[in-house]
Design a protein around this motif. Structure first.
Motif, PDB file in Angstrom:
ATOM      1  N   ALA B  89       0.836  -1.205   0.000  1.00 48.43           N
ATOM      2  CA  ALA B  89       0.000   0.000   0.000  1.00 48.43           C
ATOM      3  C   ALA B  89       0.867   1.250   0.000  1.00 48.43           C
ATOM      4  O   ALA B  89       0.619   2.195  -0.759  1.00 48.43           O
ATOM      5  CB  ALA B  89      -0.934  -0.007   1.214  1.00 48.43           C
ATOM      6  N   THR B  90       1.899   1.258   0.835  1.00 45.85           N
ATOM      7  CA  THR B  90       2.745   2.439   0.957  1.00 45.85           C
ATOM      8  C   THR B  90       3.466   2.729  -0.353  1.00 45.85           C
ATOM      9  O   THR B  90       3.558   3.881  -0.787  1.00 45.85           O
ATOM     10  CB  THR B  90       3.739   2.257   2.115  1.00 45.85           C
ATOM     11  N   PHE B  92       2.410   1.996  -3.316  1.00 48.50           N
ATOM     12  CA  PHE B  92       1.445   2.517  -4.284  1.00 48.50           C
ATOM     13  C   PHE B  92       0.994   3.938  -3.946  1.00 48.50           C
ATOM     14  O   PHE B  92       0.870   4.772  -4.838  1.00 48.50           O
ATOM     15  CB  PHE B  92       0.237   1.588  -4.416  1.00 48.50           C
ATOM     16  N   TYR B  93       0.757   4.249  -2.672  1.00 50.33           N
ATOM     17  CA  TYR B  93       0.254   5.612  -2.430  1.00 50.33           C
ATOM     18  C   TYR B  93       1.352   6.658  -2.531  1.00 50.33           C
ATOM     19  O   TYR B  93       1.098   7.776  -2.956  1.00 50.33           O
ATOM     20  CB  TYR B  93      -0.611   5.720  -1.164  1.00 50.33           C
TER      21      TYR B  93
END
Lengths: 139, 111
Positions: B89-90, B92-93
């Motif tokens: 997630a990190t 990608f964001y």
């Protein structure tokens, strides 16, 4: 206890610059005038948190309840799509949920507009998420 | 900050849990407010472009709940326990955030 936890979290966000949208966008601006400061904030938060996770092993919280369950290992479309959307909003505004609340008192009417839109997005999320789930199953 | 979704939007929690979430939010708002006053104001530069604000807010709200976490949930709490989901997630964001700043600041000049 929860009030104090929120307060300390907010204070940390304020002092470290996470509530300053220019700093956040400066950190994300890797191809422009990159400001690396916030990488230290994140690293500085991850290290004590890693120690804290170790300390929770075999213990129960002194204030009651239980510690979060071990992380779910499955990766899915939700995780990627959601994270990309979150990252785009974060880059556009320089605000993410914690700092959006922490900076409300000095963020002006713009901070309130952002918070309102964010809450609307959160309310709208479950149906979108359910649709992504079925899409993932169908493909 | 799943607690914001939890405190403001998700009404499934009751009793102590619901009260704890609201207390957390109150602390998160009030303590920085007092600190900012004590320091003689805090600097932030939220854009005054309402279209950008509303779209960004919607995306942050949607994304946080769809991905089950944000900077603190996936980034700080996830990476620190070596959660694969947190790390993915990190990546990608931060990637999406970086690209967004490049496109909207340097190419389009909107922010």
């Amino acid at each position: 206890m929860a009030f104090a936890a929120g307060g300390v979290f907010g204070l940390g966000l304020l002092i470290s610059g996470m509530t300053d949208t220019r700093e956040v966008q400066g950190w994300l601006d890797v191809f422009g005038d990159w400001d690396p400061t916030l990488a230290f904030v994140m690293g500085g938060a991850i290290i004590p948190m890693a120690i804290a996770w170790q300390l929770t092993r075999g213990r129960t919280p002194v204030v009651g309840g239980s510690f979060p369950a071990p992380p779910e290992p499955r990766l899915g479309r939700n995780l990627v799509v959601g994270s990309v959307m979150f990252g785009m909003g974060w880059g556009l505004s320089g605000l993410c949920p914690g700092p959006a609340v922490a900076s409300l008192s000095f963020g002006g009417v713009e901070g309130l507009v952002f918070l309102g839109a964010m809450v609307a997005g959160m309310i709208a999320a479950p149906p979108v998420k359910a649709r992504l789930d079925t899409a993932a199953v169908a493909s | 900050m799943g607690l914001i979704g939890g405190g403001l939007v998700d009404r499934s929690a009751t009793g102590t849990v619901a009260k704890e979430r609201l207390a957390f939010l109150a602390g998160l708002f009030l303590i920085p407010a007092v600190a900012a006053l004590a320091m003689g104001g805090a600097s932030t530069y939220v854009t005054s472009n309402w279209a950008v604000l509303i779209i960004a807010g919607l995306f942050v709200g949607l994304g946080t709940r769809i991905a089950n976490g944000c900077t603190s949930g996936h980034g700080v709490c996830g990476i620190s326990r070596l959660s694969l989901r947190g790390i993915v997630a990190t990546v990608f964001y931060i990637g999406a955030g970086g690209l967004t700043v490049v496109v909207f600041k340097h190419l389009l000049g909107v922010i």
